[in-house]
Design an enzyme around this catalytic site. Sequence first.
Site, short mmCIF file in Angstrom:
data_model
loop_
_atom_site.label_atom_id
_atom_site.label_comp_id
_atom_site.label_asym_id
_atom_site.label_seq_id
_atom_site.Cartn_x
_atom_site.Cartn_y
_atom_site.Cartn_z
CG HIS A 1 8.04 3.81 -1.49
ND1 HIS A 1 6.89 4.48 -1.81
CD2 HIS A 1 7.76 3.11 -0.36
CE1 HIS A 1 5.95 4.21 -0.91
NE2 HIS A 1 6.46 3.39 -0.02
CG ASP B 1 3.43 4.52 2.52
OD1 ASP B 1 4.56 4.22 2.12
OD2 ASP B 1 2.43 3.81 2.30
CD GLU C 1 5.91 -0.16 -1.25
OE1 GLU C 1 5.78 -1.19 -0.58
OE2 GLU C 1 5.03 0.73 -1.27
CD GLU C 2 2.39 2.82 -1.26
OE1 GLU C 2 1.75 1.76 -1.15
OE2 GLU C 2 2.83 3.45 -0.29
CG ASP D 1 7.81 1.76 2.73
OD1 ASP D 1 7.14 2.77 2.95
OD2 ASP D 1 7.43 0.84 1.98
CG HIS E 1 -2.03 3.04 1.78
ND1 HIS E 1 -2.10 1.76 1.30
CD2 HIS E 1 -0.71 3.33 1.81
CE1 HIS E 1 -0.91 1.29 1.05
NE2 HIS E 1 -0.03 2.23 1.36
#
Length: 487
Positions: free
Chosen positions: A305, A317, A351-352, A379, A450
């Site tokens: 992604h 990520d 995606e997030e 991922d 994140h």
Amino acid sequence: MKKYSEVTRATLAVILITGGLLNQNPASAQLSRPQAPPLGYAPQLVSEIKQVQQAALTSDYAYRQLAHLTENIGPRLSGSPQAQTAVEYVAAELRKLGLEVKLEKVMVPHWVRGEETGALTNFPGMAPNTTQKIVLTALGGSVATPAEGLTAEVVAVNNFDELQALGRERVAGKIVLFNAKFDQQLADNGFPGQAYGQAVAYRGVGPSAAARLGAVAALNRSAGGADYRLPHTGALRYADDAPKIPAAAVAAEDAELIAHLASEGPVRMHLVLTPQTLADAPSYNVVADLKGSEHPEQIVIVSGHLDSWDLGRGAIDDGAGVVIAMQTAQLLKQLRLRPKRTIRIVAWMNEENGARGGRAYAEDHKADLVNHFAAIESDLGAGHPLGFNAEGKPELLSLLQPLSTILQSQGAGVTRMVEETGTDVAPLGEAGVPTFSPIQDARTYFNYHHTAADTLDKVNPKELQENCALVAALAYTLANMPQTLPR
Ligand SMILES: [Zn+2]
């Protein structure tokens, strides 16, 4: 819909226990399977798979692409200018390789982070006229506090049961802190997804649980590693039956501080969060085909992604997943290998904080899913891969046994059935398409996930090459194997 990344990882985590990631070496995993007679990939196919693997292990293409995505373009939150630039960049690079590239439109949430500060303004033993800074970051999708912020007493709980036990009269008008610990030992021992799955529920549904009891804001202890006072953002999910209250993740160290002080007496906190939710914005999945020579209508998706959180630069990520997919196409072009089935590179959007890209694709291609032979998504960073996960019929693993034997030469010979391989390919899996993902060593992944520290340096170039080798070899095998896959 529950197809958020934490659900995926939580599901994977459960399977990690039964599969025993990292506690089981490739040899013993191999022994647990009956040795089937060789399935007979033609010698030419075996030789081509090895060529793809070896070329990947010495290529710097993926790393250079990752450097551009993360350092030149930067973070790529859905709806942001960087996300749009990344879409155009990846499309142009894949066109440069000679692929047929389409941008497939998807409307995405457009949330923009604002000011975010926290300070304890009253607590037991404080020096006069001082405050204690609290390191925090708004959760994706959070509503704002008033511009000047709000000030309220903080109540700390360790879990949902403790919250319910407090009841409305001790929660109403207060800020709730969910101080649920990320189990670092579990992560260190090879079960990082499990540790994440345990902690992340408070981020996802904590705010609405607190709001139902009248809380004015919700804080969660960051779902991830706790070494460097980093707050970990991520999406929350407001329930329809609760008021929307502002929500932030605090660094683990600050959660400890608040819980400690609150155990001694009243703690008041001033909280300022000024994010904005704008109208949904148009964005795109990048969809690029390397047409098959014999069965061009049959599609093998290779994907990651493209969107990322905004605090870091989206390297682990999931810039890594995107460049691993791009490398698959690049290698086949470099080696002049044309797959029999079409290999479709997809860079997913959103995606997030919505998973809209994966869902839109499955919807838009509904009539054609019967021709989707398989789908791969990476991922979970770019740590050393130990093999691959498969979702679908268990016979998939024996059909891919000759590939696993080849991958064993790079320490990636493990195969494992899971319930879900990736958020974006999950809708395809639900439609019966066999899906796959690398089994990465993710023991340190949730230290950076994140956070502002999701940067290029967290990706080891050699391990990225190993992931490229595994994914490209898997994609090429799927696109060329003589058998069809059960579904
Ligand atoms: Zn991701």
